[in-house]
Design a protein around this motif. Structure first.
Motif, PDB file in Angstrom:
ATOM      1  N   GLY B  91      -7.692  19.645   6.912  1.00  0.00           N
ATOM      2  CA  GLY B  91      -7.945  19.173   8.271  1.00  0.00           C
ATOM      3  C   GLY B  91      -8.055  17.659   8.294  1.00  0.00           C
ATOM      4  N   GLU B  92      -8.834  17.129   7.372  1.00  0.00           N
ATOM      5  CA  GLU B  92      -9.045  15.681   7.306  1.00  0.00           C
ATOM      6  C   GLU B  92      -7.767  14.972   6.852  1.00  0.00           C
ATOM      7  OE1 GLU B  92     -11.665  14.408   8.465  1.00  0.00           O
ATOM      8  OE2 GLU B  92     -11.407  12.315   7.852  1.00  0.00           O
ATOM      9  N   LEU B 100      -1.345   7.173   8.913  1.00  0.00           N
ATOM     10  CA  LEU B 100      -0.492   6.393   8.014  1.00  0.00           C
ATOM     11  C   LEU B 100       0.987   6.688   8.225  1.00  0.00           C
ATOM     12  CD1 LEU B 100      -2.588   6.867   4.757  1.00  0.00           C
ATOM     13  CD2 LEU B 100      -2.107   4.659   5.817  1.00  0.00           C
ATOM     14  N   LYS B 101       1.270   7.683   9.075  1.00  0.00           N
ATOM     15  CA  LYS B 101       2.643   8.145   9.322  1.00  0.00           C
ATOM     16  C   LYS B 101       3.322   8.584   8.019  1.00  0.00           C
ATOM     17  CE  LYS B 101       3.451   5.592  13.580  1.00  0.00           C
ATOM     18  NZ  LYS B 101       2.285   4.670  13.626  1.00  0.00           N
ATOM     19  N   VAL B 102       2.616   9.394   7.260  1.00  0.00           N
ATOM     20  CA  VAL B 102       3.180   9.930   6.014  1.00  0.00           C
ATOM     21  C   VAL B 102       2.945  11.436   5.966  1.00  0.00           C
ATOM     22  CG1 VAL B 102       2.862   7.808   4.686  1.00  0.00           C
ATOM     23  CG2 VAL B 102       1.010   9.500   4.761  1.00  0.00           C
ATOM     24  N   GLU B 103       3.402  12.061   4.894  1.00  0.00           N
ATOM     25  CA  GLU B 103       3.240  13.507   4.759  1.00  0.00           C
ATOM     26  C   GLU B 103       1.965  13.863   4.016  1.00  0.00           C
ATOM     27  OE1 GLU B 103       6.976  14.357   2.892  1.00  0.00           O
ATOM     28  OE2 GLU B 103       7.698  15.250   4.772  1.00  0.00           O
ATOM     29  N   LEU B 104       1.530  15.105   4.273  1.00  0.00           N
ATOM     30  CA  LEU B 104       0.357  15.637   3.584  1.00  0.00           C
ATOM     31  C   LEU B 104       0.826  16.696   2.590  1.00  0.00           C
ATOM     32  CD1 LEU B 104      -2.754  16.054   3.310  1.00  0.00           C
ATOM     33  CD2 LEU B 104      -2.552  17.756   5.133  1.00  0.00           C
ATOM     34  N   SER B 105       0.551  16.462   1.322  1.00  0.00           N
ATOM     35  CA  SER B 105       0.950  17.429   0.301  1.00  0.00           C
ATOM     36  C   SER B 105      -0.274  17.991  -0.401  1.00  0.00           C
ATOM     37  CB  SER B 105       1.844  16.773  -0.753  1.00  0.00           C
ATOM     38  OG  SER B 105       2.932  16.155  -0.138  1.00  0.00           O
ATOM     39  N   ILE B 192      -8.930   5.458   8.279  1.00  0.00           N
ATOM     40  CA  ILE B 192      -7.863   4.577   7.802  1.00  0.00           C
ATOM     41  C   ILE B 192      -7.969   3.221   8.491  1.00  0.00           C
ATOM     42  CG2 ILE B 192      -5.345   4.198   7.821  1.00  0.00           C
ATOM     43  CD1 ILE B 192      -6.076   6.390   5.881  1.00  0.00           C
ATOM     44  N   ASP B 193      -7.904   2.164   7.682  1.00  0.00           N
ATOM     45  CA  ASP B 193      -7.720   0.827   8.223  1.00  0.00           C
ATOM     46  C   ASP B 193      -6.199   0.665   8.318  1.00  0.00           C
ATOM     47  OD1 ASP B 193      -7.090  -1.841   8.418  1.00  0.00           O
ATOM     48  OD2 ASP B 193      -8.407  -2.497   6.785  1.00  0.00           O
ATOM     49  N   LYS B 194      -5.683   0.860   9.554  1.00  0.00           N
ATOM     50  CA  LYS B 194      -4.230   0.974   9.712  1.00  0.00           C
ATOM     51  C   LYS B 194      -3.498  -0.309   9.326  1.00  0.00           C
ATOM     52  CE  LYS B 194      -4.201   4.481  13.256  1.00  0.00           C
ATOM     53  NZ  LYS B 194      -4.192   4.684  14.690  1.00  0.00           N
ATOM     54  N   LEU B 199      -7.814   3.267   2.772  1.00  0.00           N
ATOM     55  CA  LEU B 199      -8.706   4.391   3.040  1.00  0.00           C
ATOM     56  C   LEU B 199     -10.141   3.877   3.066  1.00  0.00           C
ATOM     57  CD1 LEU B 199      -9.043   7.502   3.323  1.00  0.00           C
ATOM     58  CD2 LEU B 199      -9.248   7.591   0.824  1.00  0.00           C
ATOM     59  N   LEU B 200     -10.823   4.075   4.190  1.00  0.00           N
ATOM     60  CA  LEU B 200     -12.229   3.677   4.312  1.00  0.00           C
ATOM     61  C   LEU B 200     -13.076   4.891   3.954  1.00  0.00           C
ATOM     62  CD1 LEU B 200     -11.912   1.839   7.741  1.00  0.00           C
ATOM     63  CD2 LEU B 200     -12.054   0.777   5.480  1.00  0.00           C
ATOM     64  N   GLN B 201     -13.800   4.779   2.858  1.00  0.00           N
ATOM     65  CA  GLN B 201     -14.522   5.931   2.329  1.00  0.00           C
ATOM     66  C   GLN B 201     -16.024   5.722   2.498  1.00  0.00           C
ATOM     67  OE1 GLN B 201     -12.253   6.648  -1.666  1.00  0.00           O
ATOM     68  NE2 GLN B 201     -12.004   4.506  -1.103  1.00  0.00           N
ATOM     69  N   THR B 202     -16.634   6.577   3.304  1.00  0.00           N
ATOM     70  CA  THR B 202     -18.063   6.398   3.550  1.00  0.00           C
ATOM     71  C   THR B 202     -18.847   7.491   2.841  1.00  0.00           C
ATOM     72  OG1 THR B 202     -17.617   5.345   5.651  1.00  0.00           O
ATOM     73  CG2 THR B 202     -19.825   6.238   5.358  1.00  0.00           C
TER      74      THR B 202
END
Ligand SMILES: Cc1cc2nc3c(=O)[nH]c(=O)nc-3n(C[C@H](O)[C@H](O)[C@H](O)COP(=O)(O)OP(=O)(O)OC[C@H]3O[C@@H](n4cnc5c(N)ncnc54)[C@H](O)[C@@H]3O)c2cc1C
Ligand SMILES: Nc1ncnc2c1ncn2[C@@H]1O[C@H](COP(=O)(O)O)[C@@H](O)[C@H]1O
Lengths: 262, 396
Positions: B91-92, B100-105, B192-194, B199-202
């Motif tokens: 989901g995330e 990011l306009k990329v694919e999720l694998s 995401i910092d576009k 990747l902004l990780q909190t």
């Protein structure tokens, strides 16, 4: 058995409170303690030594006053200690920390077993143990709750996973990280405390362990902290007092309203 | 490479001194100075209202960052069953991939697990990289890290996410160490910092008393483990297009660690880390037998059972149930604390729960400070009453 224990000095969390007026952390005093899980790590090392003979060396990377943590290690029975301390180590994330520790461990020479705590309470990452293992090229077993058997180079361990325990077997040398269930730590003896008081703590700098500048400290840390903030606790904090059946009714009503219960 | 203070901007307000957990800031004549205790944690940098504190660091990219593309999720499975957190990561991951306009694998490793691939596609993956091999039967760090690293080196994803489970938290650090990249543990927020494609990780640190947002600007992939139960699952859609890429393992690979046995924890009917609802008991329960009452409450809510250290140390319940600094960290939708005072070490393991209910007879117990709903009263009266009411509801 030649055993190395990685311990870290951490601020006692109970000292950390949030000042509601300024929304910042308040630290009363500056008390530091040995990271709780590392106390179990140290105890396990000493127990193994008592059974099989050998030597326990406690190692830490930290500022000069981290020597205090090593004194505590001596007090409970560590034979040797070493402090890795250098301005150049500061600002290390887990990758740089494990690099520094593994360089220090390499300088110490051969080992059979390295014991780390499951995680620290300031960093809270649980990453340093597995990363050290990788850097040193030896197996890792995490969340160890019992050492079942040590026999001609083989070691059998029980580790905690979500739904139970796994029994695994591997060969020395290796790195393990331990949970609280593994033992009941002892209190330091009077003799131990005397020894600790007198002990000189040896310090190694980046140069002493041949650490390359771009792999340690802030420079060797791929991660960067961009902000630190105090989480907003948006707890409404409603209270129910009075007759039990009424407040139970109210509570269940609220939970349904919030869709926490359906 | 250090913390610098611009004395012309410093007003001596002491905010930095208060924020410093290491007592590394001295205020002398209304100006802040950094002393030897500084660990460069940067807590002071972000609290300074006058932009007087900054951290100096030169760090050149050592990789060609633009070669790295796509978001990956590690699909942890044990004995053929996917960990619940995998669906939350999907989901995330979808959101991040979209930004990011990329694919999720997804990377799915194991033995006889090919049947799981379709479900991963339905739940959000664009592609599944599948390695089905007997050597991956058991979740062992050696062989899994070796295989994952080979695939990351081959396909070069920019982001790799895994669950902050016991296996994820020991496997992924190994992978990050081999790749010499950054890894953020146990994240509770990702973004995401576009502009910079970062990747902004909190994540919570100091037992959830503070939150830190972390980036990995100069190395790839950017890696994070994510706390279960925090992210939302993706919508399931059976019409999604399937792409399954089969990969093989390195032939020479052997695991130095062998799994001999698995002992199921029978006292734990529902896994604490994955539970939607947790009911937890503390010293206020008084004795072991009274945990029966907690079991009944748990049953009526389909909840897992947690405990404070005091209850564990008293031997009333096993350590696998302990919540807190020296136990487990949980984040359920509902946490009901019964007879628990709310010591900071206990709060460290549960204060990020969505909704907290506290039942305690002491109106001043600190648990009430973090509770959404505080019930002041005798748990021996209140808990059975809740159980009865819920049973009634379930029945009718
Ligand atoms: C290094 C370190 C690590 C630790 N790690 C952990 C950890 O991981 N997890 C953890 O939980 N603790 C941990 N602790 C211990 C922690 O500080 C507390 O001692 C512990 O959490 C207390 O447990 P408790 O709330 O059950 O007991 P108590 O503090 O004794 O509280 C019992 C509560 O029950 C209430 N009560 C009693 N009878 C009734 C009744 N009939 N009805 C309603 N309420 C009643 C009382 O008012 C009281 O508030 C740690 C401590 C240290 C030093
Ligand atoms: N600076 C350090 N010095 C020595 N050991 C450390 C240090 N940091 C972490 N460790 C060890 O690694 C374990 C995990 O730490 P962490 O990854 O920070 O949660 C700890 O319990 C210690 O055993």
């Amino acid at each position: 058995m030649n055993i190395i224990v990685c311990i870290k000095q951490v601020p006692a969390t109970t000292e950390i409170k949030i000042d509601p007026a300024t929304n910042t952390l308040v630290r009363e005093g500056t008390e530091s303690i040995v990271n709780p899980f590392d106390v179990y790590a140290l105890e396990e090392a000493i127990r193994i030594k008592e059974e099989f003979g050998g030597k326990v060396t406690a190692i830490t990377m930290g500022p000069p006053h981290a020597a205090e943590a090593l004194k505590e290690a001596i007090a409970v029975g560590a034979d040797d200690v070493i402090l890795l301390s250098d301005r150049a180590f500061a600002g290390a994330d887990t990758l740089a920390t494990s690099h520094t520790l593994s360089k220090g461990i390499e300088k110490l020479g051969d080992f059979d077993l390295i014991i780390c705590g499951k995680q620290t309470m300031d960093g809270d990452t649980a990453q340093v143990g597995p990363e050290i293992a990788e850097k040193l090229g030896v197996p890792i077993v995490t969340y160890v709750s019992q050492i079942k058997k040590i026999e001609d180079g083989h070691i059998q361990l029980q580790r905690m996973v979500e739904d139970g325990y796994e029994v695994v077997e591997t060969e020395k040398p290796l790195v393990i990280t331990v949970v609280k269930e593994i033992n009941e730590p002892r209190v330091p003896s009077l003799r131990g405390m005397m020894r600790a008081k007198k002990a000189e703590i040896p310090v190694w700098t980046a140069k002493d362990i041949n650490a390359e500048e771009e792999k340690i400290g802030l420079l060797g840390s791929p991660t960067q902290v961009v902000t630190i903030f105090v989480p907003e606790v948006s707890r409404k904090g409603e209270r129910f007092e009075g007759e039990a059946d009424k407040i139970v009714e109210q509570l269940i009503g609220k939970l349904k309203e919030d869709k926490v219960l359906n | 490479m250090s913390i610098k203070i611009d004395l012309s901007k410093c007003t001596g307000c002491k905010l930095c001194k208060k924020a410093c957990m290491y007592n590394a800031i001295d205020i002398v004549e209304k100006k802040a100075y950094v002393n030897d205790k500084c660990t460069l944690c940067a807590a002071c940098v972000s609290v300074c209202k006058y932009e007087a504190i900054f951290i100096k660091k030169e760090n050149k990219p050592i990789l060609n960052l633009s070669e790295y593309k796509g978001v990956w999720v590690f699909a942890e499975q044990r004995r053929g069953e996917l960990a619940g957190v995998v669906f939350e990561l999907l989901g995330e991951g979808r959101k991040l991939a979209k930004d990011l306009k990329v694919e999720l694998s997804v990377v799915l490793l194991g033995e006889n697990i090919s049947n799981l691939a379709d479900e991963l596609i339905y739940c959000g993956a664009d592609r599944v990289y599948l390695v089905d091999d007997p050597i991956l039967k058991d979740c062992l760090e050696d062989v899994y890290s070796n295989t994952l690293v080979r695939m990351i080196e081959k396909y070069k994803p920019e982001i790799v996410l895994a669950g902050a489970t016991s296996f994820g938290r020991s496997l992924i650090p190994k992978v990050a160490a081999i790749l010499e990249t950054g890894l953020t543990a146990d994240c509770t927020g990702l973004d995401i910092d576009k502009e910079n494609r970062l990747l902004l990780q909190t994540r919570p640190a100091f037992g959830g008393n503070i939150m830190a947002t972390i980036i990995c600007p100069n190395r790839r992939p950017q890696m994070a483990t994510v706390r279960p139960k925090v992210m939302k699952r993706a919508q399931r859609d059976k019409k999604r297009v399937k792409e399954i890429v089969k990969e093989t393992v390195s032939k020479s690979m052997v695991s130095r660690v062998k799994l001999l046995d698995f002992i199921e924890d029978l006292s734990e009917k529902i896994n604490l880390e994955e539970a939607e609802i947790i009911v937890a008991g503390g010293r206020g329960l008084g004795k072991e037998e009274n945990f029966k009452m907690m079991e009944e409450l748990a049953l009526s809510l389909n909840a897992a059972i947690g405990a404070s250290r005091a209850a564990v140390d008293a031997g009333w319940i096993s350590y696998s149930h302990q919540i807190g600094q020296t136990g487990k960290t949980v984040c359920p939708k509902l946490y009901i604390a019964c007879g628990i005072s709310g010591a900071i070490q206990h709060l460290a393991g549960m204060q990020t729960s969505d909704c907290i209910v506290a039942i305690n007879k002491d109106p001043n117990a600190p648990i009430f400070d973090v509770a959404n709903y505080g019930v002041v009263g005798d748990l021996f009266e209140i808990v059975p009453m809740i159980t009865a009411k819920l049973k009634q509801r379930n029945g009718g």
